[in-house]
Design an enzyme around this catalytic site. Structure first.
Site, PDB file in Angstrom:
ATOM      1  N   SER A  79      14.455  62.164 -38.890  1.00  0.00           N
ATOM      2  CA  SER A  79      13.882  63.177 -39.145  1.00  0.00           C
ATOM      3  C   SER A  79      14.236  63.804 -37.596  1.00  0.00           C
ATOM      4  CB  SER A  79      12.114  62.899 -38.751  1.00  0.00           C
ATOM      5  OG  SER A  79      11.799  63.907 -39.115  1.00  0.00           O
ATOM      6  N   ASP A 115      12.153  62.735 -50.581  1.00  0.00           N
ATOM      7  CA  ASP A 115      11.945  62.662 -49.176  1.00  0.00           C
ATOM      8  C   ASP A 115      10.985  63.896 -49.447  1.00  0.00           C
ATOM      9  OD1 ASP A 115      11.005  63.498 -46.785  1.00  0.00           O
ATOM     10  OD2 ASP A 115      13.026  63.364 -46.155  1.00  0.00           O
ATOM     11  N   HIS A 157      10.599  59.960 -46.989  1.00  0.00           N
ATOM     12  CA  HIS A 157      11.192  60.011 -45.499  1.00  0.00           C
ATOM     13  C   HIS A 157      10.906  59.127 -44.743  1.00  0.00           C
ATOM     14  CE1 HIS A 157      12.005  62.758 -42.212  1.00  0.00           C
ATOM     15  NE2 HIS A 157      11.124  62.791 -41.648  1.00  0.00           N
TER      16      HIS A 157
END
Length: 825
Positions: A677, A768, A800
């Site tokens: 991320s 995601d 995610h």
């Protein structure tokens, strides 16, 4: 294999031409004579030999998975076996302790989780224990010999007395949801709830709210609202409401599209509030809550006309508060408030019979009118105070997480909930903590009953720098004390309370979780000291191999000073940040992995992680960097990052790396980097901005191009906030201008992609919604286009977090093999 084989063919062919030209110098001339029979035969033999070699090479790679490097097969096999050893280690979830009539005995129940790779799910178990306490402040746990698997169970919720147990079984299709009520020796009731009443219960830890009343006759909970009506069609066209009964020739249309709460919640209906009578099995909806509010975290209030207190999030999150749901998972900046509502069973019993056609006139009461955030409500045991956590710093600034505060409301003694409520501060925001002192509250969860016997002291877990600590908070005086050991770099989390004693779990980056039982020692000098006793573990110990590998490692928390801090920075942002260094003997001779957390406003705590343990068990040093902007270091340090991502955080990582290099702790020529991320954002920024520094990289669902992400993510306002700082909250729009998109691109890793040389592994979730897969794919394809070695794995069913067991396993297995390939001497 195609690239390798084509390279061999090209090389061999050119060699053949060169050899022929050497034998017959005039062969390349247009007037050259025809080759002799001998030369043709030699060429034929040469081609046949080459063909045999190529065929042998092709046969050798037959059966290999796509993209598998044949030279790393043995490594892949050995690492996969080792990783399975780490996956076998169970995790400790929740715990409950129930008192008995004898103050020296009590009962405990602990939930345990274990990954099942074959079924691709996490299996959950319950383990019970009898607790015996002595006058000398020692304790013994007598564990049951076998755990009980909670197969198909979505939630386990004991009643306050421990005499009853609720098991929630959510259905995975349109079949009814089941609530099982268990007594000491039998199933007392099983409530089947049709989809027409509500869908699955929320058990996600965010909207989740399942609460027994004190009499243990009613259960309040949050579940998906029933399906909304959709247009229906048949051979005659649209079927009007009230038309003839269903027939096999009709079908339902889609109707209007509705916003959802993004990642994890895209297939979930609006969370609504219900109450079930466990004796009759009747379920009633709590009235008066509009569909513009999403509810969660319900609890029962003391005797009052308004028996239920809950949290509600408004869907007015769009530009200038227009109706728009944004992603809510891990997003504490979504405005929320506490509300009170009547118990639908008590309300109907108290009201005289009325005409049902008059409609619903029930009103809910907003309790926290003046605060932008209020969640995790808890009543004090005497019912005098309603205590709760607030993320007002996150809401007001726009940062997705920030320093919390603790507040309380004086609950009316007469039970009349009307008028406005005064909200008192219990623990304020800490802007700039003194060195080693309390940095503020960073709390994402509370025990159902977090109180010591004085009725004023709460026990909770909070981030403290790079560690997690157990704290006590006196809600009357506001005094905060650290309950877990002061001198420990381990992370501690509270599991349950046993009157005035604490059951906690402790772990470190090199030590698997271990339970401890804490006694409050005698107080002196107004300070509180706790004695902790290790509880013999009922779980199987890690294998000898894993235990040996972990025992060879140590870790320390490093204070990294800020170099050349700008005078414009607040004092809190000039304080040192932290990095954790995991090493084995002679660390300078081993390769190092830099590990970066996402968020960016989260933290990598010092607690045990099987994934990181797997990496350092293979001989790597780990440098885990909690750059400025992380939780646990005060609000000023956290708020220094928005507006400066891609520069301040990148520099902090490079500063931490330079710190350990200068101390001679690592080999600077063998450093890899991994992050997910925002950690992936930093990873891809670092290999672009410092292209000579890292020999390998791995990025899990990375943010690579903000100008692409802003139009596809469930958190578009995050892009504005992190690029423009606090001003970004006011300029957020669904249609950013060309200038804004240019700014987004320039602050993104893709702006530096022309300088990247580092071989990079990409691990992406196809579903995601936070950082859509297009972000990572665009960056990976561009690297490939530029000749940089890349490998990309897409997990088709993952979101995610890439947290399905198989995806987690394959992800870190490939990270381990990838790094081994490029960090080996």
């Amino acid at each position: 294999m195609v690239a390798i084989c084509s390279g061999i063919r090209s090389y061999s062919y050119s060699f053949s031409i060169t050899a022929a030209a050497h034998i017959n110098p005039s062969a390349s001339s247009p007037c050259a004579r025809a080759p002799t029979t001998g030369s043709l035969l030699r060429r034929s033999i040469s081609k046949a030999s080459l063909y045999s070699k190529l065929m042998a090479s092709d046969h050798a790679s037959e059966g290999l998975p796509s993209g598998m490097d044949p030279s790393m097969l043995d490594e892949y096999a050995s690492q996969s076996k080792l990783l399975q050893e780490f996956f076998k280690i169970p995790s400790i979830g929740k715990a409950w302790i129930f008192n008995s009539k004898n103050e020296n005995t009590s009962r405990a129940m602990v939930s345990i989780g274990q990954s099942d790779l074959l079924a691709n799910k996490k299996r959950n178990f319950l383990l019970s224990s009898h607790i015996s306490k002595s006058a000398s402040k020692s304790v013994s746990f007598q564990w049951s010999p076998f755990p009980i698997e909670m197969s198909g169970v979505s939630a386990v919720v004991p009643s306050p007395s421990g005499e009853k147990l609720l098991l929630v079984r959510n259905s995975e299709d349109d079949s009814p949801t089941k609530l099982e009520i268990w007594g000491p020796c039998q199933l007392e009731n099983e409530i089947h709830i049709a989809q027409s009443i509500h869908g699955s219960l929320y058990t996600d830890g965010w909207f989740e709210g399942i609460s027994w009343n004190q009499e243990e006759t009613l259960i309040a909970y949050v579940a998906e609202e029933p399906p909304q009506p959709k247009p229906e069609f048949n051979d005659s066209g649209y079927r009007k409401e009230g038309s003839s009964q269903k027939d096999c020739k009709s079908w339902k249309g889609q109707g209007d599209w509705e916003d959802d709460w993004g990642e994890t919640y895209s297939k979930k209906r609006i969370p609504a509030l219900f109450v079930a009578n466990i004796s009759s099995g009747e379920v009633r909806v709590v009235k008066g809550i509009t569909r513009s509010l999403s509810v969660g975290q319900v609890i029962w209030a003391p005797s009052s006309s308004y028996s239920l207190v809950f949290v509600a999030w408004s869907d007015d999150n769009g530009f200038q508060e227009t109706p728009r749901k944004l992603g809510i998972k891990h997003c504490f900046n979504r405005p929320c408030a506490l509300y009170a509502a009547p118990d639908p069973f008590k309300e109907d019993a108290d009201k005289p019979s009325t005409d049902s056609n008059k409609g619903d006139t029930t009103a809910i009461v907003k309790l926290t009118e003046e605060l932008s955030s209020a969640f995790l409500p808890r009543f004090s045991p005497d019912g005098k105070y309603l205590v709760f956590i607030s993320a007002k710093c996150a809401v007001d600034s726009g940062a997705h997480n920030a320093t919390n505060s603790v507040h309380k409301i004086d609950w009316p003694a007469d039970g009349k909930v009307e008028g406005s409520f005064s909200v008192d501060d219990v623990v304020p925001i800490i802007a700039s903590p003194q060195l080693g002192c309390f940095p503020g509250i960073y709390c994402s969860g509370l025990l159902r009953f977090p109180w010591l016997s004085d009725g004023r002291t709460m026990i909770l877990s909070s981030v403290w720098g790079s560690k997690e600590a157990v704290l006590s908070v006196n809600v009357v005086s506001g005094e905060v004390s650290r309950v877990s050991p002061q001198d420990s770099d381990y992370s501690w989390n509270v599991l349950a309370l046993d009157n005035n004693n604490i059951l906690a779990v402790s772990s470190s980056l090199v030590t698997p979780p271990q339970m401890y039982y804490g006694f409050e020692a005698s107080q002196s000098d107004k300070s509180c000291h706790w004695d902790w006793q290790e509880i013999p573990s009922p779980f199987p110990k890690p294998s000898d191999k894993v235990s040996s590998l972990l025992a060879n490692h140590k870790f320390s928390v490093l204070k990294i000073p800020i170099c050349n801090a700008s005078d414009k920075l607040p004092d809190g942002a000039k304080l040192p940040f932290e990095a954790m260094f995991v090493s084995c003997k002679d660390s300078a001779s081993n390769p190092t992995i830099v590990v970066l957390h996402g968020g960016p406003h989260t933290v990598y705590p010092s607690s045990y992680s099987k994934s990181l343990a797997f990496l350092h068990a293979q001989g790597y040093n780990l440098l885990v960097v909690n750059y400025r902007g992380s939780l646990g270091f005060g609000e000023e340090a956290l708020q220094s990052l928005p507006g400066n991502i891609g520069s301040q955080d990148v520099n902090d990582v490079l500063t931490a790396l330079e710190f350990v290099i200068k101390k001679g702790l690592i080999d600077a020529s063998r450093v890899a980097v991994v992050g997910g991320s925002h950690g992936g954002f930093l990873t891809t920024h670092l290999i672009g901005q410092a292209p000579e520094t890292f020999v390998a990289a791995a990025a899990r669902n990375p943010v690579c191009n903000l100008s692409l992400m802003v139009g596809t993510t469930d958190i578009p306002e995050w892009c504005f906030l992190e690029i423009y700082g606090k001003e970004g909250k006011n300029c957020f729009t669904e249609s950013p201008s060309a200038d804004i998109l240019t700014q987004f691109y320039q602050k993104s890793p893709i702006a530096h992609i022309s300088k990247v040389k580092t071989p990079t592994l990409f691990l992406l979730g196809a579903k995601d919604l936070r950082v859509p897969v297009s972000n990572g794919l665009q960056y990976a394809r561009t690297l490939k286009e530029r000749g940089v070695e890349t490998k990309t794995i897409v997990f088709p069913e993952d979101m995610h977090g890439l947290d399905k067991p198989r995806s987690d396993y394959e992800s870190f297995l490939n990270i381990g093999v990838w790094f081994k390939k490029y960090t080996s001497k």
